[in-house]
Enzyme design. Sequence first.
Site, PDB file in Angstrom:
ATOM      1  N   SER A 162       4.796 -12.721  42.314  1.00 34.66           N
ATOM      2  CA  SER A 162       5.285 -11.726  41.365  1.00 34.66           C
ATOM      3  C   SER A 162       6.769 -11.431  41.623  1.00 34.66           C
ATOM      4  CB  SER A 162       4.423 -10.468  41.467  1.00 34.66           C
ATOM      5  OG  SER A 162       4.646  -9.598  40.399  1.00 34.66           O
ATOM      6  N   GLU A 262      -1.090 -14.631  31.408  1.00 36.00           N
ATOM      7  CA  GLU A 262      -0.220 -13.636  32.032  1.00 36.00           C
ATOM      8  C   GLU A 262       1.042 -13.390  31.214  1.00 36.00           C
ATOM      9  OE1 GLU A 262       0.490 -13.307  36.272  1.00 36.00           O
ATOM     10  OE2 GLU A 262      -0.400 -15.295  36.469  1.00 36.00           O
ATOM     11  N   HIS A 292      -2.985 -11.901  37.134  1.00 35.48           N
ATOM     12  CA  HIS A 292      -1.748 -11.886  37.900  1.00 35.48           C
ATOM     13  C   HIS A 292      -2.044 -11.982  39.399  1.00 35.48           C
ATOM     14  CE1 HIS A 292       2.524 -11.095  38.304  1.00 35.48           C
ATOM     15  NE2 HIS A 292       2.287 -10.105  39.155  1.00 35.48           N
TER      16      HIS A 292
END
Length: 335
Positions: A162, A262, A292
């Site tokens: 991320s 996503e 995610h």
Amino acid sequence: MTRYEFPSVSLQSKLLAKTLRSTVRPFLSVWALAPDLPWPMSIVDYAGLLIPPVDGTETASVRLEECNAEWIRPATRPARRADRDRVILYLHGGAFVTCGLRTHRRMTSRIAEATGADVLSVDYRMMPKNPISNAVSDGVDGYRYLLECGYQPEQIVIGGDSAGGYLAFMVALTLESQGLHKPAGVFTMSPLTDLDPVRKIEHSNARTCAVFPANAVPALTRLADRVDARIVVDGERGPRISPVDADLSSMPPTLIQVGSSEIVLTDAELMAHRLGVAGVECELQVWKDQVHVFQAADFLPESGRAIDEISAFVDSVVGRVAVTRDKSQTASTVG
């Protein structure tokens, strides 16, 4: 650039997506309305204590120049890797505002066990007290620390998920400007690669993502802008560069994993494309309908397989083990 599609979706994955869609996504939608409020984000990292690392994992605290870090050493190490020929510098996700060593200890310990590598996990400085550039500097300090420990650049792999994926790319890109050799490779999971929210909120995945509502993306960018505006050097605000807009020609081989639904799919695809155009070896793995950073949920069959893919990537870029993989998937090569 090579793209692989992983089409199967387990029942566990479907249930996890449904749960996150009804819990985390609504919370983030509320957070996005007022991201400047004093949200107790540090509590999230302490919640990570409820998720222990792999049995037998050894941890040891490290102090870098401006932040803490932690060694994650695997309980078992394959005999062929007993000489510790590899190490991973890891940067956790959390939108630059939350999570930390504790929330990611389980996943980093699984990566350590799968790769046979010690992992140095960096507890970098976060917003709103620090700009993103400070987090990049902390990652570079972690890289320098590994060099001081005796590791060679060709033994170091940088990883992140991320926002940590953003940092992994930016750390690798910053090394050359500081006279440091590039690492053996970079792997990222569901990486944020573009702080400009436009592509993400215009993509159809803004409606399908199980974790992030569309309004969370511009809220994060606005928060980063406000934090940066407070930090000036010689009277000027420093420029912020997203990895997708940088000169990528110095990047090492790269692995990118992302879920097909996503909101950051477009970031992953654009980064992989631009790496390919820059002549950098890049493998993009798109996992159908995975949430995610699904790799963190070790009860998912797809999570174990994805971490095995990371292990194979580390093997291949460190160059000590010949790797043959049967993905039984459809691959396409671009540029």
